[in-house]
Structure formats: structure tokens, C-alpha cells
Write a protein that holds these residues in place. Structure first.
Motif, PDB file in Angstrom:
ATOM      1  N   THR A  68       0.839  -1.202   0.000  1.00 28.33           N
ATOM      2  CA  THR A  68       0.000   0.000   0.000  1.00 28.33           C
ATOM      3  C   THR A  68       0.873   1.250   0.000  1.00 28.33           C
ATOM      4  N   GLY A  69       0.258   2.367  -0.377  1.00 32.06           N
ATOM      5  CA  GLY A  69       0.904   3.670  -0.238  1.00 32.06           C
ATOM      6  C   GLY A  69       1.864   4.031  -1.349  1.00 32.06           C
ATOM      7  N   GLY A  70       1.885   3.282  -2.431  1.00 32.34           N
ATOM      8  CA  GLY A  70       2.813   3.581  -3.519  1.00 32.34           C
ATOM      9  C   GLY A  70       2.335   4.713  -4.405  1.00 32.34           C
ATOM     10  N   ASP A  71       3.260   5.243  -5.189  1.00 32.03           N
ATOM     11  CA  ASP A  71       2.963   6.323  -6.126  1.00 32.03           C
ATOM     12  C   ASP A  71       2.563   5.709  -7.470  1.00 32.03           C
ATOM     13  N   PRO A  72       1.290   5.834  -7.864  1.00 33.76           N
ATOM     14  CA  PRO A  72       0.847   5.211  -9.113  1.00 33.76           C
ATOM     15  C   PRO A  72       1.599   5.728 -10.342  1.00 33.76           C
ATOM     16  N   GLU A  73       1.972   7.000 -10.330  1.00 35.54           N
ATOM     17  CA  GLU A  73       2.683   7.556 -11.485  1.00 35.54           C
ATOM     18  C   GLU A  73       4.026   6.866 -11.683  1.00 35.54           C
ATOM     19  N   THR A  74       4.746   6.632 -10.592  1.00 34.11           N
ATOM     20  CA  THR A  74       6.023   5.925 -10.678  1.00 34.11           C
ATOM     21  C   THR A  74       5.811   4.499 -11.173  1.00 34.11           C
ATOM     22  N   ALA A  75       4.784   3.839 -10.651  1.00 31.54           N
ATOM     23  CA  ALA A  75       4.496   2.464 -11.075  1.00 31.54           C
ATOM     24  C   ALA A  75       4.221   2.416 -12.575  1.00 31.54           C
ATOM     25  N   TRP A  76       3.397   3.331 -13.083  1.00 33.28           N
ATOM     26  CA  TRP A  76       3.089   3.333 -14.511  1.00 33.28           C
ATOM     27  C   TRP A  76       4.329   3.608 -15.342  1.00 33.28           C
ATOM     28  N   LYS A  77       5.211   4.495 -14.872  1.00 36.67           N
ATOM     29  CA  LYS A  77       6.447   4.778 -15.618  1.00 36.67           C
ATOM     30  C   LYS A  77       7.305   3.520 -15.723  1.00 36.67           C
ATOM     31  N   ILE A  78       7.429   2.785 -14.613  1.00 31.79           N
ATOM     32  CA  ILE A  78       8.236   1.559 -14.625  1.00 31.79           C
ATOM     33  C   ILE A  78       7.601   0.530 -15.557  1.00 31.79           C
ATOM     34  N   LEU A  79       6.290   0.371 -15.468  1.00 30.66           N
ATOM     35  CA  LEU A  79       5.602  -0.592 -16.322  1.00 30.66           C
ATOM     36  C   LEU A  79       5.696  -0.187 -17.794  1.00 30.66           C
ATOM     37  N   TYR A  80       5.607   1.094 -18.078  1.00 27.67           N
ATOM     38  CA  TYR A  80       5.740   1.568 -19.452  1.00 27.67           C
ATOM     39  C   TYR A  80       7.136   1.265 -19.976  1.00 27.67           C
ATOM     40  N   ALA A  81       8.155   1.499 -19.133  1.00 29.15           N
ATOM     41  CA  ALA A  81       9.531   1.205 -19.546  1.00 29.15           C
ATOM     42  C   ALA A  81       9.675  -0.284 -19.847  1.00 29.15           C
ATOM     43  N   GLY A  82       9.055  -1.135 -19.039  1.00 35.27           N
ATOM     44  CA  GLY A  82       9.109  -2.580 -19.283  1.00 35.27           C
ATOM     45  C   GLY A  82       8.466  -2.948 -20.600  1.00 35.27           C
ATOM     46  N   ARG A  83       7.352  -2.310 -20.915  1.00 35.49           N
ATOM     47  CA  ARG A  83       6.671  -2.578 -22.186  1.00 35.49           C
ATOM     48  C   ARG A  83       7.554  -2.153 -23.355  1.00 35.49           C
ATOM     49  N   SER A  84       8.225  -1.014 -23.207  1.00 34.83           N
ATOM     50  CA  SER A  84       9.111  -0.537 -24.272  1.00 34.83           C
ATOM     51  C   SER A  84      10.272  -1.497 -24.489  1.00 34.83           C
ATOM     52  N   VAL A  85      10.827  -2.004 -23.398  1.00 33.06           N
ATOM     53  CA  VAL A  85      11.933  -2.960 -23.502  1.00 33.06           C
ATOM     54  C   VAL A  85      11.456  -4.236 -24.185  1.00 33.06           C
ATOM     55  N   ALA A  86      10.267  -4.727 -23.823  1.00 34.01           N
ATOM     56  CA  ALA A  86       9.719  -5.937 -24.448  1.00 34.01           C
ATOM     57  C   ALA A  86       9.555  -5.737 -25.950  1.00 34.01           C
ATOM     58  N   ARG A  87       9.078  -4.588 -26.348  1.00 31.79           N
ATOM     59  CA  ARG A  87       8.908  -4.313 -27.789  1.00 31.79           C
ATOM     60  C   ARG A  87      10.259  -4.290 -28.497  1.00 31.79           C
ATOM     61  N   ARG A  88      11.265  -3.698 -27.857  1.00 29.61           N
ATOM     62  CA  ARG A  88      12.606  -3.661 -28.458  1.00 29.61           C
ATOM     63  C   ARG A  88      13.146  -5.072 -28.623  1.00 29.61           C
ATOM     64  N   GLU A  90      11.398  -7.772 -28.966  1.00 29.86           N
ATOM     65  CA  GLU A  90      10.666  -8.412 -30.062  1.00 29.86           C
ATOM     66  C   GLU A  90      11.265  -8.011 -31.406  1.00 29.86           C
ATOM     67  N   ARG A  91      11.600  -6.730 -31.566  1.00 33.80           N
ATOM     68  CA  ARG A  91      12.221  -6.269 -32.820  1.00 33.80           C
ATOM     69  C   ARG A  91      13.577  -6.936 -33.026  1.00 33.80           C
ATOM     70  N   GLU A  92      14.373  -7.075 -31.929  1.00 28.89           N
ATOM     71  CA  GLU A  92      15.681  -7.737 -32.035  1.00 28.89           C
ATOM     72  C   GLU A  92      15.546  -9.164 -32.541  1.00 28.89           C
ATOM     73  N   ARG A  93      14.520  -9.848 -32.099  1.00 28.67           N
ATOM     74  CA  ARG A  93      14.280 -11.236 -32.509  1.00 28.67           C
ATOM     75  C   ARG A  93      13.645 -11.334 -33.893  1.00 28.67           C
ATOM     76  N   GLY A  94      13.169 -10.203 -34.394  1.00 22.53           N
ATOM     77  CA  GLY A  94      12.463 -10.237 -35.666  1.00 22.53           C
ATOM     78  C   GLY A  94      11.036 -10.715 -35.509  1.00 22.53           C
ATOM     79  N   SER A  95      10.543 -10.728 -34.281  1.00 24.06           N
ATOM     80  CA  SER A  95       9.170 -11.158 -34.016  1.00 24.06           C
ATOM     81  C   SER A  95       8.211 -10.012 -34.269  1.00 24.06           C
ATOM     82  N   PRO A  96       7.007 -10.352 -34.707  1.00 24.51           N
ATOM     83  CA  PRO A  96       6.008  -9.278 -34.820  1.00 24.51           C
ATOM     84  C   PRO A  96       5.625  -8.814 -33.414  1.00 24.51           C
ATOM     85  N   PRO A  97       5.196  -7.580 -33.285  1.00 32.61           N
ATOM     86  CA  PRO A  97       4.782  -7.102 -31.961  1.00 32.61           C
ATOM     87  C   PRO A  97       3.682  -7.988 -31.390  1.00 32.61           C
ATOM     88  N   THR A  98       3.744  -8.193 -30.107  1.00 28.88           N
ATOM     89  CA  THR A  98       2.764  -9.039 -29.434  1.00 28.88           C
ATOM     90  C   THR A  98       1.514  -8.216 -29.167  1.00 28.88           C
TER      91      THR A  98
END
Length: 190
Positions: A68-88, A90-98
Motif C-alpha cells: 500500500t501507499g505507492g505512487d501510481p505515477e512511478t508504477a506506470w512509468k516503470i511498467l511503461y519502460a518494461g513494455r518498451s523494452v519488451a517491444r525492443r 521483439e524487434r531484435e528477434r524479428g518477431s512481430p509485436p505481441t
């Protein structure tokens, strides 16, 4: 500048070595019990996931014990960064975006099962905490010193340990926190 950057790199290496060592220690100490309890996740992955969750909560400013008590904005930034890394990746592998629905991917089906098990454990912990707090509250009427006696039991267990390791100290600190959590009157704010 290069000297400072080398110091940071070395500090990062030392940090990661300590994290891996802590995970290895946890696997040695509790891995067999975890597997005996029916975990299908390898102990190393289980404890690495625990470290990641704890650090995520810490980075978000949340209470790691109660999530409890976390900052939602920070959480979303971290999750967004994770999504960006996953997409990168996927591109490295030549996979289509999931873009498939979560339920269609085999890895997510297993993740959903894991999330359900986590939800069940969280619900069980909540129910146990609620029941124990009510029982302690009821017992306090006839034994006002119950909290002190329970804390004394934790101290007595710690006193019997020789030599005392860092793991023993952490166990004792966590036991003290849980005794406090479980014996705190439910009708009072903390």
C-alpha cells in the motif's frame, strides 16, 4: 568522468553480486521447502521474482509488507519502460509485436494461473491476519499482557540461536513486525 563512470559500473557489479548471492542463499535455505510445498516455479526464479516485486514496491514508495501507499505515477512509468523494452526485444528477434490477447499466449496462461495462486495466498493471508487479530483482541480482555508475551517468545527464540546470522536477525525482525501486525487492535488506526 571516466573514473567516476568506472566506479558506478563497479558499484553496480558489486550490487548485483550481492543480490545474486542473497537469492542463492534463499534457495539453499528455503528452496527444498518451497518445492516440497508444490511450487512449480524453480526456487531461484521464485526468490528473484520476490526481489523484483520488493524493489518495484520500494521504487514506487509503497509499503512492501502491505503493498500500500505507492505512487501510481512511478508504477506506470516503470511498467511503461518494461513494455518498451519488451517491444525492443521483439524487434531484435524479428518477431512481430505481441498484440494478441493475454489469454491467447501460452506464457500468459501460466502467468494467469500464477496470479490466481498469488491471489489465493493473499486472500488466505488476509483472512488469517483478520482472524488472528480478532482472537488476540478477544484474548486481550482476559490477558492484557498477551502482546508482550508473544513478543517475548520471539526474543526467546532469537536468544537460543548461536551464532546469530544475518538471516536469523532478519527472521527475528520480520517475526517482530508480524507479531505487531497480528496483535494490533483492529479497531485502532496504526
Amino acid at each position: 568522468m571516466d573514473k567516476e563512470s568506472n566506479l558506478v559500473v563497479e558499484a553496480d557489479k558489486l550490487l548485483m553480486a550481492a543480490v545474486y548471492e542473497a537469492i542463492d542463499n534463499a534457495v539453499r535455505a528455503a528452496g527444498p521447502e518451497l518445492q516440497a510445498a508444490g511450487s512449480r516455479i524453480p526456487p531461484g526464479d521464485y526468490f528473484a521474482d520476490g526481489v523484483m516485486r520488493h524493489l518495484f514496491l520500494r521504487l514506487c514508495g509503497a509499503d512492501p509488507e502491505e503493498n500500500t501507499g505507492g505512487d501510481p505515477e512511478t508504477a506506470w512509468k516503470i511498467l511503461y519502460a518494461g513494455r518498451s523494452v519488451a517491444r525492443r526485444w521483439e524487434r531484435e528477434r524479428g518477431s512481430p509485436p505481441t498484440l494478441r490477447m493475454k489469454k491467447d499466449r501460452p506464457e500468459d496462461i501460466e502467468k494467469n494461473e500464477s496470479e490466481r495462486r498469488q491471489l489465493a495466498l493473499s486472500a488466505e493471508n488476509f483472512a488469517l491476519t483478520t482472524v488472528i487479530r480478532e482472537l488476540v483482541s478477544h484474548a486481550r480482555a482476559s490477558d492484557p499482557e498477551i502482546t508482550d508475551r508473544l513478543k517475548a517468545a520471539v526474543h526467546a527464540r532469537h536468544a537460543r540461536l548461536e551464532p546469530v546470522s544475518d538471516t536469523d536477525r532478519e527472521f527475528t525482525e520480520r517475526a517482530k513486525r508480524f507479531v505487531t501486525l497480528l496483535t494490533f487492535p483492529p479497531d485502532q488506526e496504526r
